[in-house]
Each structure stands twice: as structure tokens, then as C-alpha cells.
Design an enzyme around this catalytic site. Structure first.
Site, PDB file in Angstrom:
ATOM      1  NE  ARG A 104      -2.296   0.773   4.017  1.00 34.08           N
ATOM      2  CZ  ARG A 104      -1.989   1.967   5.032  1.00 34.08           C
ATOM      3  NH1 ARG A 104      -0.766   2.051   5.526  1.00 34.08           N
ATOM      4  NH2 ARG A 104      -3.087   2.621   5.190  1.00 34.08           N
TER       5      ARG A 104
ATOM      6  CD1 TRP B 145      11.069   5.635   8.904  1.00 33.44           C
ATOM      7  CD2 TRP B 145      12.776   4.810  10.428  1.00 33.44           C
ATOM      8  NE1 TRP B 145      10.286   4.959   9.454  1.00 33.44           N
ATOM      9  CE2 TRP B 145      11.287   4.181  10.555  1.00 33.44           C
ATOM     10  CE3 TRP B 145      13.730   4.421  11.082  1.00 33.44           C
ATOM     11  CZ2 TRP B 145      11.256   3.344  11.719  1.00 33.44           C
ATOM     12  CZ3 TRP B 145      13.515   3.769  12.168  1.00 33.44           C
ATOM     13  CH2 TRP B 145      12.072   2.965  12.226  1.00 33.44           C
ATOM     14  CG  ASP B 146      10.086   3.058   5.034  1.00 33.25           C
ATOM     15  OD1 ASP B 146       9.535   2.172   4.936  1.00 33.25           O
ATOM     16  OD2 ASP B 146       9.910   4.140   6.016  1.00 33.25           O
TER      17      ASP B 146
ATOM     18  NE  ARG C 140       3.038  11.596   9.684  1.00 29.88           N
ATOM     19  CZ  ARG C 140       1.900  11.481   9.440  1.00 29.88           C
ATOM     20  NH1 ARG C 140       1.076  12.631   9.864  1.00 29.88           N
ATOM     21  NH2 ARG C 140       1.236  10.463   8.635  1.00 29.88           N
TER      22      ARG C 140
ATOM     23  CD  GLU D 166      -1.940   9.328   7.001  1.00 27.84           C
ATOM     24  OE1 GLU D 166      -1.096   9.070   7.875  1.00 27.84           O
ATOM     25  OE2 GLU D 166      -2.571  10.555   6.849  1.00 27.84           O
TER      26      GLU D 166
ATOM     27  N   GLY E  72       8.083   7.069  13.321  1.00 24.56           N
ATOM     28  CA  GLY E  72       8.224   5.885  12.503  1.00 24.56           C
ATOM     29  C   GLY E  72       7.765   4.606  13.316  1.00 24.56           C
TER      30      GLY E  72
ATOM     31  CG  ASP F  86       3.325   4.893  12.189  1.00 30.74           C
ATOM     32  OD1 ASP F  86       4.483   4.170  12.208  1.00 30.74           O
ATOM     33  OD2 ASP F  86       2.788   5.388  11.228  1.00 30.74           O
TER      34      ASP F  86
ATOM     35  CD  GLU G  57       4.882  -2.601   7.121  1.00 32.25           C
ATOM     36  OE1 GLU G  57       4.847  -1.389   7.429  1.00 32.25           O
ATOM     37  OE2 GLU G  57       3.825  -3.177   6.966  1.00 32.25           O
TER      38      GLU G  57
ATOM     39  CD  GLU H 102      -3.287   3.200  12.431  1.00 29.96           C
ATOM     40  OE1 GLU H 102      -3.852   3.942  12.799  1.00 29.96           O
ATOM     41  OE2 GLU H 102      -2.549   3.509  11.406  1.00 29.96           O
TER      42      GLU H 102
END
Length: 502
Positions: free
Chosen positions: A131, A138-139, A184, A248, A277, A279, A460, A475
Site C-alpha cells: 500500500r 527513514w525507510d 511531519r 490517510e 516511525g 506507529d 514489512e 492498522e
């Protein structure tokens, strides 16, 4: 110096996305629960002008079926399924990643589609996958590790230049190249990207990107991201600039905050955790089972401050190479002062967050504790004590666990994440704990390989406690692709083979 020509409109504004100029359409779609994932809605691309959509929307029926048809007629929706590479084409993880890169690459362009939330960027870039069809801050650093190993050096330069472009355009590097991320940032890895690029090319890179390094530092040293203590010492915190539901995740946030006495404060803390990051995580919550007790803005995170220490040292190095000794000494002094502040406030027999609201360190160890070792801020004694806690509390059969708390949030037990494995291996190796670093690297890469053998996917996040179960929580479903997992796997495998020097 890195320069990209910006038009006056680019310098002064972002073209408004459809959800800001058509708020009734945006909110009605959420009220009708048309989208299971709110991100799919804000990432939708208008097929015609906003004025035409507005005109037709004013005349449209407002029942659920009519709205579904309206959206289908006037918007292109994102496809989160990445089916470019079939499992049977890639018998090994490395060959899978090598084949997967082109499907994660995107072309840079400054041609903007009216009403789209995508922020155009000039140079080619890499998306995580699933998605997440945009470049994340940072990824990208951890993805770059793998790009270097597979010889995609021009892409590393392009992505670094894209973040320099962001910093020049907005004054900071946003969470990602979407308009809803402009309130942010994310963990400040730009300095480490520059350092990585210098290793790929040469040390002239430090002077080339110095202007953007300085702007990045200035952003983080500006309120509300600064905590000044009574003794004059300074630490930093995460702080989104908005206090409303995330665009989002609009419906989810609205439902969560609707019954609260102070929903605006809840939304701000929630958004600020997104800047971290992590979250979301019990790390940010007063009650570890209740997301509504989140209080991110009250916390001086150990990892954020360690990364800013690294940024200050990289700026000092940049100035030193240019012969600007006075400026170099200034930033070395800033780094030293941060180290003093972290030792006073974030040291608790191991490295941890400082809760400014109650004036005490966080009592539990998390994988963020490794960051001072990763950037070389720790003393040897501090590193040894932190290592012992990590070894005892967080090392699991599949690698390093994120926290010791099982809250149902994705940045908690039993999940492990690629960036945390990399920082642990690099940080522990730096202080001589090679055996533990090797154990983490071996367990994590074996888990990646096991899941790939069963699913044909790089994910992920992973369950590091029970390697027969998938990672979960959070989420949205576990995403595959996956940029930083790919990069860290390649880097750790190369390190284990002795072909990658930390």
C-alpha cells in the site's frame, strides 16, 4: 552544491489535493465506509479537473451505491497488489529482490496531476511496496543499503538528491512525498544517507550536501520539537504540526477520538508518533493497552536524539573537510552537549526514552535503546550494560524484538522490524559484541528466508517470537515488497559473508 530549479509556485505552495478542496466528498465517502483502508482514498487520482468533479458531485445522489459509482467514474484508485514477480521465478531471496527492484522503482517527475496527493520529485526513487506507493524518509536509508550491494549506485544518489530537494523546498524532509505528510517528518536519517553516499562515491559528498544538512538540523532545533531543561540542556521530541485526524486514516482516527474530552490533543500525539516511525507502540502510551493514552509529545526519545547527535557530528565533519574549523567546533560542541543531556536524562542502566511530563526515564527497554550504540554515542560501559539488557530481554528466535510489551500494536512484541535489526547489528559490532550481533543477523535472515520459502514474499515486519506465525497488529494487513526488509537482508547477508564492512 545540490540545486534543483524551483518555479515560484513550487517555492510558495503545494497544489491542493482533492480531499482539501472537496471536503464534503472526502468525508461522505468515509461516513459511508466505502474504503476499508483510508489511505486508498487519499491516494486516489482525479480523472478530470476538480471543478468538473465539484460540479458533478453537487448533482450526485448521496446513497452509498451512487457514491461508489461516482468515485469509480471520477477517480483512479491505487492498486496495492504487487504481482510483478512470481515466486517460481525467484528460487532464492536474493534473486527475488534483484528481480523485484524494477517494480519498486519510480521515475522522477515534476509534472503534477491536479488534485493528486502525490508530491512530485525530480529524481528517480524507490517505494517500499504494498500500500506504500511513495518514497518514505527513514525507510529509504535502509533500502539504500541493498541498492548499494546490487550496484544501483545512481539510485542512491538520486534518492539523496530527492531528500535534499525536499529540504530546500519545505525546510525539512517530510514523512513521504504525499501532501498529507507535510505536517511531519520521520527519524532524521538524511545525514546518514549522505554518509552512505560518501562511502559509495567519495567524501566530496559532505560539502555538496552541507546546506541541506544545516537546514535539516535547524528544522529539528525549532519549537515545538525542542525541550529545554532548567539547566540549559536541550533534547528533542517528535511533534506533528496538526491536531486533527490523519487524512490517510481519517475515519479510524475520528472514531477513536470522538468520545475523548480532548480529541485535538489525542490527534496531535497520534500524528507525532507517526513522525517517530513507530506507529504505534506501547512506548508512547501511558496505559499500554489503550491507544487513547498516547502522549508522544511529552517524550524525549532516545533514538531521535541519538540520530541528531549523528547529524551534528556529520555536519562537524563536513565543515572540517572544508577547513571551516570554527564551524566544525560549534557542531562538535552541540553533539557533546547532546551527549551530556542524554546521559543525564536518557540513561537508566540502559539507554531509554525520557518522559518529560513526569520527569523520569522510561522504565522498560526497547529496541530503540540500541541507537546510541549505532551512532557511537555510548561509552563502552554504557554499551555493555545496554547489550546485557537487550540480550536478556529482546533477543528472540527470529531476531530482535521491538519491545517487551504485547499490546496489539505493530511496534511491540512479538514483532521485529528490519531497521532495528540493522542498527542492532551495526551498533553491537561497533562496541565489540560481535557474537550477539552475528546471532541477531543469522536469526533474522533465516526468518526472512523461512517466510519467503512459505510465501514467496519479503514482508514489512515479522513475528520474531514464534517464527511459525506471521507478524501482526497495527492498522493494516502485513505488507509485502518490501523496501527496507530487502535492503537490510542483503546488507546482513553480505556482512555475515565478510563482504560488507560496518
Amino acid at each position: 552544491m545540490v540545486q534543483v530549479s524551483l518555479s515560484m509556485s513550487e517555492k510558495n505552495q503545494i497544489t491542493l489535493p482533492f480531499y482539501e478542496v472537496l471536503p464534503d466528498l472526502f468525508q461522505t465517502a468515509h461516513e459511508m465506509e466505502i474504503f476499508e483502508d483510508g489511505k486508498a482514498w487519499v491516494d486516489a487520482v482525479p480523472r478530470c479537473s476538480i471543478e468538473e468533479i465539484r460540479s458533478q458531485w453537487n448533482k450526485a445522489k448521496k446513497d452509498k451505491k451512487s457514491i461508489e459509482d461516482f468515485i469509480s467514474d471520477y477517480f483512479d484508485l491505487p492498486n496495492a497488489d504487487n504481482k510483478t514477480i512470481q515466486y517460481n521465478q525467484s528460487p532464492t531471496v536474493e534473486s527475488h529482490i534483484k528481480n523485484l527492484w524494477p517494480s519498486l522503482f519510480r521515475k522522477g517527475s515534476l509534472s503534477h496531476i491536479e488534485g493528486s496527493s502525490l508530491i512530485t520529485i525530480p529524481f528517480d526513487y524507490v517505494v517500499p511496496g504494498g500500500r506504500f506507493n511513495e518514497m518514505y524518509y527513514w525507510d529509504s536509508y535502509f533500502t539504500m543499503l541493498g541498492l548499494a550491494i546490487h550496484g544501483h549506485k545512481p539510485m542512491i544518489r538520486n534518492m539523496t538528491k530527492n531528500f535534499a530537494y525536499f529540504i530546500d523546498r519545505f525546510g525539512f524532509a517530510p514523512n513521504g512525498n504525499r501532501s498529507y505528510f507535510l505536517s511531519r517528518s520521520q527519524p532524521p536519517f538524511f545525514g546518514l544517507m549522505v554518509e552512505l553516499l560518501a562511502g559509495v562515491e567519495d567524501e566530496s559528498v559532505y560539502a555538496e550536501f552541507l546546506p541541506q544538512l544545516l537546514k535539516e538540523h535547524a528544522f529539528w532545533m525549532t519549537p515545538p520539537r525542542v525541550i529545554v531543561f532548567d539547566n540549559g540542556l536541550t533534547l528533542n521530541r517528535y511533534a506533528d504540526n496538526k491536531s486533527e485526524p490523519r487524512e490517510e486514516m481519517y475515519r479510524d482516527d475520528q472514531k477513536e477520538g470522538a468520545h475523548l474530552a480532548d480529541p485535538a490533543s489525542f490527534y496531535n500525539h497520534l500524528r507525532s508518533a507517526c513522525e517517530s516511525g513507530w506507529d504505534f507502540s506501547s512506548r508512547w502510551m501511558r496505559n499500554k493497552d489503550d491507544l487513547t493514552t498516547i502522549h508522544t509529545h511529552d517524550i524525549a526519545p532516545v533514538d531521535l536524539n541519538a540520530l541528531l547527535f549523528a547529524l551534528e557530528m556529520i555536519i562537524a565533519k563536513s565543515y572540517g573537510q572544508m577547513g571551516e574549523d570554527k564551524h566544525a567546533e560549534k557542531f562538535t560542541s552541540l553533539a557533546d552537549a547532546r551527549k551530556t543531556a542524554m546521559t543525564q536524562y536518557c540513561w537508566h542502566g540502559f539507554w531509554t526514552d525520557y518522559h518529560h511530563d513526569v520527569q523520569r526515564p522510561y522504565q522498560l527497554i526497547t529496541a530503540a535503546s540500541i541507537t546510541p550504540l549505532f551512532v557511537g554515542l555510548s561509552t563502552a560501559d554504557q554499551a555493555a550494560l545496554t547489550h546485557n539488557q537487550i540480550f536478556e530481554m529482546l533477543l528472540k528466535p527470529g531476531g530482535l524484538c521491538t519491545t517487551t510489551v504485547q499490546s496489539g500494536q505493530q511496534w511491540d512484541k512479538p514483532n521485529g522490524w528490519a531497521p532495528l535489526q540493522w542498527m542492532a547489528v551495526a551498533g553491537l559490532s561497533r562496541y565489540g559484541f560481535t557474537q550477539t550481533a552475528t546471532t541477531i543477523a543469522e536469526r533474522w535472515t533465516m526468518l526472512n528466508e523461512k517466510v519467503f520459502a512459505n510465501t514467496g514474499k519479503m514482508l514489512e515486519k515479522y513475528n520474531v517470537e514464534n517464527t511459525d506465525l506471521p507478524g501482526g497488529g497495527g492498522e493494516y494487513p502485513v505488507q509485502d515488497g518490501f523496501g527496507w526488509t530487502n535492503g537490510v537482508y542483503l546488507a546482513l547477508q553480505s556482512w555475515l559473508k565478510g563482504t560488507y564492512k560496518l
